[in-house]
Motif scaffolding. Structure first.
Motif, PDB file in Angstrom:
ATOM      1  N   GLY A 158       0.843  -1.237  -0.152  1.00 54.38           N
ATOM      2  CA  GLY A 158      -0.152  -0.151   0.185  1.00 54.38           C
ATOM      3  C   GLY A 158       0.821   1.440   0.185  1.00 54.38           C
ATOM      4  O   GLY A 158       2.015   1.182   0.348  1.00 54.38           O
ATOM      5  N   ALA A 159       0.403   2.423  -0.177  1.00 56.05           N
ATOM      6  CA  ALA A 159       1.267   3.513  -0.221  1.00 56.05           C
ATOM      7  C   ALA A 159       1.433   4.065   0.950  1.00 56.05           C
ATOM      8  O   ALA A 159       2.178   4.956   1.058  1.00 56.05           O
ATOM      9  CB  ALA A 159       0.426   4.467  -1.368  1.00 56.05           C
ATOM     10  N   ALA A 160       0.640   3.502   1.973  1.00 54.50           N
ATOM     11  CA  ALA A 160       0.754   4.035   3.206  1.00 54.50           C
ATOM     12  C   ALA A 160       1.965   3.416   3.923  1.00 54.50           C
ATOM     13  O   ALA A 160       1.843   3.686   5.156  1.00 54.50           O
ATOM     14  CB  ALA A 160      -0.586   3.909   3.855  1.00 54.50           C
ATOM     15  N   THR A 218       6.436   5.122   2.135  1.00 55.77           N
ATOM     16  CA  THR A 218       7.206   5.413   0.883  1.00 55.77           C
ATOM     17  C   THR A 218       7.150   6.633   0.590  1.00 55.77           C
ATOM     18  O   THR A 218       6.023   7.115   0.335  1.00 55.77           O
ATOM     19  CB  THR A 218       6.852   4.435  -0.306  1.00 55.77           C
ATOM     20  OG1 THR A 218       6.717   3.243   0.056  1.00 55.77           O
ATOM     21  CG2 THR A 218       7.741   4.471  -1.479  1.00 55.77           C
ATOM     22  N   PRO A 219       8.269   7.489   0.651  1.00 57.32           N
ATOM     23  CA  PRO A 219       8.112   8.829   0.508  1.00 57.32           C
ATOM     24  C   PRO A 219       7.995   8.955  -0.873  1.00 57.32           C
ATOM     25  O   PRO A 219       8.341   8.257  -1.765  1.00 57.32           O
ATOM     26  CB  PRO A 219       9.412   9.489   0.831  1.00 57.32           C
ATOM     27  CG  PRO A 219      10.378   8.224   0.958  1.00 57.32           C
ATOM     28  CD  PRO A 219       9.725   6.919   1.026  1.00 57.32           C
ATOM     29  N   GLY A 220       7.306   9.965  -1.503  1.00 61.37           N
ATOM     30  CA  GLY A 220       6.966  10.489  -2.922  1.00 61.37           C
ATOM     31  C   GLY A 220       8.212  10.981  -3.472  1.00 61.37           C
ATOM     32  O   GLY A 220       9.024  11.361  -2.760  1.00 61.37           O
ATOM     33  N   PRO A 221       8.082  11.350  -4.765  1.00 65.32           N
ATOM     34  CA  PRO A 221       9.199  11.740  -5.485  1.00 65.32           C
ATOM     35  C   PRO A 221       9.450  13.270  -5.086  1.00 65.32           C
ATOM     36  O   PRO A 221      10.386  13.730  -5.326  1.00 65.32           O
ATOM     37  CB  PRO A 221       8.502  11.976  -6.914  1.00 65.32           C
ATOM     38  CG  PRO A 221       7.484  10.877  -7.019  1.00 65.32           C
ATOM     39  CD  PRO A 221       7.042  10.725  -5.562  1.00 65.32           C
ATOM     40  N   ALA A 222       8.487  13.766  -4.476  1.00 63.55           N
ATOM     41  CA  ALA A 222       8.627  15.175  -3.885  1.00 63.55           C
ATOM     42  C   ALA A 222       9.721  15.194  -2.923  1.00 63.55           C
ATOM     43  O   ALA A 222      10.279  16.243  -2.651  1.00 63.55           O
ATOM     44  CB  ALA A 222       7.385  15.794  -3.253  1.00 63.55           C
ATOM     45  N   ALA A 223      10.051  14.252  -2.356  1.00 59.41           N
ATOM     46  CA  ALA A 223      11.115  14.093  -1.359  1.00 59.41           C
ATOM     47  C   ALA A 223      12.517  14.199  -2.069  1.00 59.41           C
ATOM     48  O   ALA A 223      13.302  14.494  -1.190  1.00 59.41           O
ATOM     49  CB  ALA A 223      11.113  12.961  -0.517  1.00 59.41           C
ATOM     50  N   SER A 224      12.495  14.107  -3.343  1.00 56.95           N
ATOM     51  CA  SER A 224      13.607  13.925  -3.848  1.00 56.95           C
ATOM     52  C   SER A 224      14.324  15.130  -4.218  1.00 56.95           C
ATOM     53  O   SER A 224      14.666  15.511  -5.345  1.00 56.95           O
ATOM     54  CB  SER A 224      13.514  13.126  -5.231  1.00 56.95           C
ATOM     55  OG  SER A 224      12.281  12.582  -5.263  1.00 56.95           O
ATOM     56  N   THR A 225      14.451  16.141  -3.252  1.00 51.21           N
ATOM     57  CA  THR A 225      14.778  17.362  -3.447  1.00 51.21           C
ATOM     58  C   THR A 225      16.142  17.410  -2.994  1.00 51.21           C
ATOM     59  O   THR A 225      16.851  18.512  -2.744  1.00 51.21           O
ATOM     60  CB  THR A 225      13.882  18.468  -2.982  1.00 51.21           C
ATOM     61  OG1 THR A 225      13.684  17.822  -1.579  1.00 51.21           O
ATOM     62  CG2 THR A 225      12.757  18.605  -3.821  1.00 51.21           C
ATOM     63  N   GLY A 226      17.178  16.264  -2.826  1.00 52.41           N
ATOM     64  CA  GLY A 226      18.339  16.374  -2.384  1.00 52.41           C
ATOM     65  C   GLY A 226      18.668  16.870  -0.981  1.00 52.41           C
ATOM     66  O   GLY A 226      19.848  17.541  -0.815  1.00 52.41           O
ATOM     67  N   ARG A 227      17.788  16.599  -0.261  1.00 57.44           N
ATOM     68  CA  ARG A 227      17.873  17.090   1.249  1.00 57.44           C
ATOM     69  C   ARG A 227      18.744  16.246   2.066  1.00 57.44           C
ATOM     70  O   ARG A 227      19.335  16.702   2.884  1.00 57.44           O
ATOM     71  CB  ARG A 227      16.569  17.388   1.880  1.00 57.44           C
ATOM     72  CG  ARG A 227      15.842  18.586   1.272  1.00 57.44           C
ATOM     73  CD  ARG A 227      14.779  18.630   2.138  1.00 57.44           C
ATOM     74  NE  ARG A 227      13.945  19.952   1.559  1.00 57.44           N
ATOM     75  CZ  ARG A 227      13.043  20.452   2.355  1.00 57.44           C
ATOM     76  NH1 ARG A 227      13.125  20.489   3.674  1.00 57.44           N
ATOM     77  NH2 ARG A 227      12.584  21.554   1.726  1.00 57.44           N
ATOM     78  N   ASP A 263       1.482  13.283   9.922  1.00 60.74           N
ATOM     79  CA  ASP A 263       2.354  12.264   9.786  1.00 60.74           C
ATOM     80  C   ASP A 263       3.709  12.450  10.852  1.00 60.74           C
ATOM     81  O   ASP A 263       4.799  12.326  10.373  1.00 60.74           O
ATOM     82  CB  ASP A 263       3.040  12.070   8.390  1.00 60.74           C
ATOM     83  CG  ASP A 263       3.601  10.518   8.164  1.00 60.74           C
ATOM     84  OD1 ASP A 263       3.267   9.651   8.925  1.00 60.74           O
ATOM     85  OD2 ASP A 263       4.482  10.310   7.262  1.00 60.74           O
TER      86      ASP A 263
END
Lengths: 431, 431
Positions: free
Chosen positions: A3-5, A8-17, A254
């Motif tokens: 399930g997506a719950a 799993t972080p979404g692609p929006a998390a991929s901001t190189g932080r 969350d």
């Protein structure tokens, strides 16, 4: 099947932080992991810690040594029931060396809380906020208020030193939106302040004694203060509602505080619920505040009723209101009969937008939890479109101290995130 | 002096979620760090990567080797302008080996997108959703719809195989709230479905070919799809608004999707904006949907206008509407004159609650961006209480494909989070 719950972080998390993980950073991350674990779950043995965190027993022993050296954890006997053999020792948070400070600067009072790493309040004070009555009504002169904050902060630092506590930091909450970049107050409408560089002014007054300072809005800090209690029930999505002159929300989604891009999330007092509603002080109509603000409750009383006096501390005004309500004052009884429906109208919007699992009533709402919680719950239940979206309404457990406690929590978070900030204890210091 | 906005997590984060960092986990975390960095920022040299991530050059070289072995990155010549010496090589995302699938199951069509790690769409299809006209109106029979989804998924997997792409996973978005725990559709009001175990049914139909499946709501996926574009402008707090029959929001706060505790965040179509408003299909009055839903726009047209036919694909209905509007149809021109104000009323609530930096108009709102964006922006600017809370309104860049693209992004996120999931290429495979 996933399930997506599952987090799993979404692609929006991929901001190189993400930070890179080298060996020093790895040790620091594991120190933080252990300290947080003990802080959230309470004392346990090294073996249990190793099992629960996935770290090796040798690593746990070495890391615990580092934490103990800094007075962050201590060892103690553990009572084992029903087992044979010598009693084990458990590692637990050491409440004796590290503390955080929270200050809530409010329209009528300034509250300060010194809280140790074990969650105990070590010092607390509440003094009236300086007020000047002028031709245009009451005002809060900037310099005297800042002097008072500085004085209270200094007293709290002295109380910490007297108890052998190292102060990790302080958090101050002004009543209104915060200018994070400038560490100031941008729009504290209820104080009438704008652009006051709070952090800078306090640093000027405290000099080298100034602890690392954060500034955060009171509703957000209150939400942070209530969050651990709810997290222990598995609740990580919540909205804290604070009701005083204005209405504000602290949102945790969350497990994380939602600040908004410029720190102005939760300004829910002015959400428009009725285009034909009452005119609001903001210039619009039908804002939620015009339905549920403290003033709308006070307005049913006589103009000279002591509960309406801005010169009395909030606690006393609330006691007066409570007395009237308990005595069956018809106007108040009637007002508290319609209030839950009006609260549920705005809270329903927050439920639709955020889908929180809990709504916590703070401020004056919390002080009247006995007559508000159940009818608000029923009104929200009645408007549910699907039972999966149900929200649980409860009263703040911390009452009017929530923001100051949340401020101390936020200051202590610096050490939980980076335990190496705490100084090594002098040899021979008590552990 | 530290502002609270420096990213210090609040105490609510101390719920013991962090994973321990051992050596294997450390390597995996650093692989993920490098892959995300290249994915978000584009190709660069090993030296630049080392500098930007803080990893040693030796580590970067070794980690890049692992990533290349799995077909995740590749090396290429880089053109250097204005420098002397031999041209350097840069490392960049290899778009040739790994892909994700997104499926959007909508009321009128089923859209599928196969997207590689480089962000290129490799296969796309859109077919009408099976519909049965019965006595009680149109319905979407469960088994034929599931058969079609399975068939489209299989075709997409074949297209991937034919192009040598390994599929990291698939994400499907049903129209309506999602039951994450059961991987099903709990309340897809627009399909008339309830409790359909979507994941289970597809797994039954695809057998061993079934890729790891996530289920997510369309507005949330669309928000995820738009997020990277905005992140490149430094925007990490946004609300994506999708307008079709209903109105939904995808919320991203501080770079993370806000799902709500049961996945029902963003159900903004039914926020109550006017107690004296029009009756809504949900049973309440004055819901935002009654002001801005697609139906409220179509309602101004003749009952037999083709744009009102549910048998036509949305694209065609939008083209018809556009034609009428451009031809100066008075009823539509008038409707689009009031729509921005009604959009801004609900959007204003979202701004007060969430303080997003951007609002992205999708669905039919996005299709009429030219007549909506500016007046909505002006209406929101006019209600600002402080300039720091300003939100920027723009149109979706991905249009009606946003949800499927977001679904493919979410599937690819599995590999960005854990690059070791991707299989090692057979020796001799092209890199």
């Amino acid at each position: 099947m996933r399930g997506a719950a599952d987090g799993t972080p979404g692609p929006a998390a991929s901001t190189g932080r993400a930070a890179p993980v080298g060996h020093a950073a790895m040790r620091s991350a594991n120190l933080s992991l252990l300290l947080r674990h003990l802080h959230a779950r309470g004392g346990r043995s090294r073996a249990t810690l190793a099992q629960e965190t996935g770290l090796s027993k040798a690593s746990v022993t070495s890391l615990i040594g580092d934490l103990a050296e800094r007075g962050l954890v201590q060892e103690g006997r553990v009572e084992r029931r029903g087992t044979v053999g010598r009693p084990g020792t458990e590692v637990r948070i050491d409440p004796g060396h590290v503390a955080g400070i929270g200050l809530e600067l409010n329209v009528d009072h300034l509250a300060v809380t010194l809280q140790d790493l074990g969650g105990q309040v070590r010092f607390r004070s509440s003094v009236p906020t300086p007020v000047v009555d002028g031709q245009d009504g009451r005002s809060h002169p900037v310099a005297p208020v800042l002097d008072l904050v500085a004085q209270q902060l200094r007293e709290t630092l002295e109380a910490a030193a007297a108890q052998g506590l190292w102060v990790a930091g302080a958090t101050i909450s002004p009543p209104g939106p915060v200018d994070y970049a400038g560490a100031g107050v941008r729009f504290a409408s209820n104080l009438g302040w704008s652009g006051v560089p709070l952090g800078e002014e306090l640093a000027k007054r405290l000099g080298p004694d100034m602890p690392p300072l954060s500034i955060e809005n009171d509703a957000k800090l209150s939400a942070l203060a209530e969050a651990p209690r709810l997290a222990r029930q598995g609740i990580t999505d919540l909205v804290y509602l604070t009701g005083e002159i204005g209405v504000g929300a602290g949102i945790i989604a969350d497990g994380r505080l939602v600040r908004g891009w410029s720190g102005f999330s939760g300004e829910v007092g002015h959400i428009g619920l009725d285009p034909a509603g009452v005119a609001c002080r903001c210039g619009r109509r039908g804002c939620w505040e015009t339905l549920v603000g403290f003033d709308t409750v006070l307005a049913v009383l006589d103009p000279d009723d002591p509960a309406r006096s801005g010169h009395l501390p909030l606690q006393e005004r609330l006691r007066r209101l409570r007395g009237l309500l308990d005595a069956g004052d018809e106007r108040l009884v009637q007002r508290f009969r319609t209030l839950p429906g009006d609260l549920a109208r705005g809270a329903g919007v927050l439920v639709d937008v955020l889908n929180p699992q809990a709504i916590v009533l703070g401020g004056f709402f919390g002080a009247f939890a006995d007559v508000l919680v159940q009818p608000v719950q029923e009104a929200l239940d009645a408007r549910l479109l699907t039972p999966d979206g149900r929200v649980e309404v409860s009263a703040s457990a911390l009452g009017l101290d929530a923001a100051a406690i949340g401020g101390a929590d936020m200051a202590l978070e610096r050490v939980l995130a980076d335990p190496l900030l705490a100084p090594v204890l002098p040899t021979g210091a008590s552990r």
